[in-house]
Design an enzyme around this catalytic site. Structure first.
Site, PDB file in Angstrom:
ATOM      1  N   GLY A  89       0.865  -1.179   0.000  1.00 27.73           N
ATOM      2  CA  GLY A  89       0.000   0.000   0.000  1.00 27.73           C
ATOM      3  C   GLY A  89       0.895   1.221   0.000  1.00 27.73           C
ATOM      4  O   GLY A  89       1.849   1.287  -0.762  1.00 27.73           O
ATOM      5  N   SER A 121       5.778  -5.467  -1.198  1.00 24.26           N
ATOM      6  CA  SER A 121       5.788  -4.055  -1.593  1.00 24.26           C
ATOM      7  C   SER A 121       6.156  -3.140  -0.401  1.00 24.26           C
ATOM      8  O   SER A 121       7.281  -3.218   0.074  1.00 24.26           O
ATOM      9  CB  SER A 121       4.447  -3.717  -2.224  1.00 24.26           C
ATOM     10  N   ALA A 122       5.242  -2.339   0.124  1.00 25.61           N
ATOM     11  CA  ALA A 122       5.559  -1.489   1.279  1.00 25.61           C
ATOM     12  C   ALA A 122       6.068  -2.325   2.459  1.00 25.61           C
ATOM     13  O   ALA A 122       6.963  -1.910   3.198  1.00 25.61           O
ATOM     14  CB  ALA A 122       4.330  -0.681   1.703  1.00 25.61           C
ATOM     15  N   HIS A 158       8.815  -3.234  -7.000  1.00 25.38           N
ATOM     16  CA  HIS A 158       8.209  -2.938  -8.316  1.00 25.38           C
ATOM     17  C   HIS A 158       9.223  -2.285  -9.234  1.00 25.38           C
ATOM     18  O   HIS A 158       8.885  -1.351  -9.972  1.00 25.38           O
ATOM     19  CB  HIS A 158       6.993  -2.003  -8.161  1.00 25.38           C
ATOM     20  N   GLU A 193       9.110  -7.192 -10.302  1.00 24.42           N
ATOM     21  CA  GLU A 193       7.886  -7.904  -9.908  1.00 24.42           C
ATOM     22  C   GLU A 193       8.027  -9.400 -10.225  1.00 24.42           C
ATOM     23  O   GLU A 193       8.402  -9.762 -11.338  1.00 24.42           O
ATOM     24  CB  GLU A 193       6.682  -7.318 -10.634  1.00 24.42           C
TER      25      GLU A 193
END
Lengths: 232, 232
Positions: A89, A121-122, A158, A193
């Site tokens: 997020g 991700s985060a 990413h 990714e």
């Protein structure tokens, strides 16, 4: 330490966490319950909805996923957890919450004491020394950019290669990372990714089908192949 | 107020500031000297080199460009300037410097008192209420995200439309802006490359060939055509 630090939760053409399931079935073997930290709230989703999504994604591996926001004593919940998943997020939002609730060091301690970690991700960004190579917008002001530091480098999740056919004049990811390194001496690992870093005790290896790109200050960026050790 | 607030310094296939020169010739008419604020330092370029670049770009319009870093009393230099150009680069770096040197309010005052302003990219970002819709990486930690607020909305420079053919799962620009608005009620104007906002007294109009995209909290994003007034 046992951790899976993934560039993304989802790869193109498959469902949430699907590409990671074979790895997660081993990682979360004998784990009944995963503590989910939903603070990064992608797209402003509620903590409850995000936890439901994580629960659905992990359903093939674990019986129960419980959101950290449900606990009155969050520090205790993190300390007691046998497995922890921090979802993606907005990294600024995630880091702000973790600092303001006094959870950053507790989370680090818990992972170092053996809680099995999953970050996407985060949730992967915060495994580095700082969040300063995030791609996210500063939608809130965190009290610090420091993060867990269970890796001795920074992550750029990413990761996107420069597109030589583009007519866009905004900075490429590579330019942004080099700009970071003009002021900071931290190594940055660009994770494409579908790639993830697996921490198994003190050994970090690159997993997935794609090479990672390594930015060391003052050096030409270079690639490392899958199964390489990430040791700097 | 008289200001040119441009999405980018450079459009594809032309040189630095070239597409803006017809506008700048009018904007800087009767101006001998422009004060250049080089703090955003794209790619880590030195203040001197960046000032030389700005000077070369503005050469068809003005006789002399002088870097703010050359002045012992920077507040006085800003207050006395008849024209000010804030170049692009990293917005976090620019905002940190302006706050730490106590220049943010002085700059605002100078523009409101009639100094002719030119901003590109990061230099446009700071015209909004906050820098929270920048695309840049947080390579340094500024003491605040607040900016000049000579516009009553935020800017997203180098605005990029979602690419429906992309297989990348990182957030689109639109998603990031909406995430910002899930926590903030500020209007955001996405300025495509080649667009600029012209402030002429209290009137803001969109210039350039492309429409801008307007994000109002709780509304569907919509476009405004060139020459539209930006009044919210």
């Amino acid at each position: 330490m046992q951790a899976i630090i993934a560039s993304t939760s989802t790869v193109y053409g498959s469902s949430y966490l699907e590409y990671l399931l074979p790895e997660l079935k081993t990682h979360f073997k004998n784990i009944d319950e995963v503590l989910f930290i939903p603070f990064a709230r992608p797209g402003g989703i509620s903590h409850d909805d995000y936890t439901a999504k994580a629960s659905e994604g992990l359903e093939p591996c674990v019986e129960s996923v419980i959101g950290l926001h449900k606990f009155e004593d969050m520090k205790e919940a993190i300390s007691n957890a046998k497995a922890i998943f921090v979802g993606g997020g907005n990294t600024f939002l995630l880091v702000k919450q973790l600092h303001e609730l006094g959870l950053m060091s507790v989370l680090k301690q818990s992972i170092e004491s053996g809680a099995k970690y999953l970050g996407t991700s985060a949730g992967s960004n915060i495994c580095g020394l700082t969040m300063q190579t995030t791609n996210d917008m500063p939608i809130v002001y965190p009290p610090s950019f420091e993060t867990l530091g269970i890796l001795n480098f920074n992550i750029n999740p990413h990761y996107l290669d420069p597109d030589s056919s583009s007519t866009h004049k905004g900075e490429t990811r590579e330019t942004r990372i080099k700009e970071f390194q003009s002021l900071n001496s931290t190594i940055v690992v660009g994770l494409r990714e579908g790639s993830w870093i697996k921490i198994n005790n003190s050994e970090n290896t690159l997993q997935g089908d794609l090479p990672a790109i390594i930015f060391e200050p003052g050096k030409q960026a270079y690639e490392l192949s899958p199964n390489s050790h990430l040791k700097f």
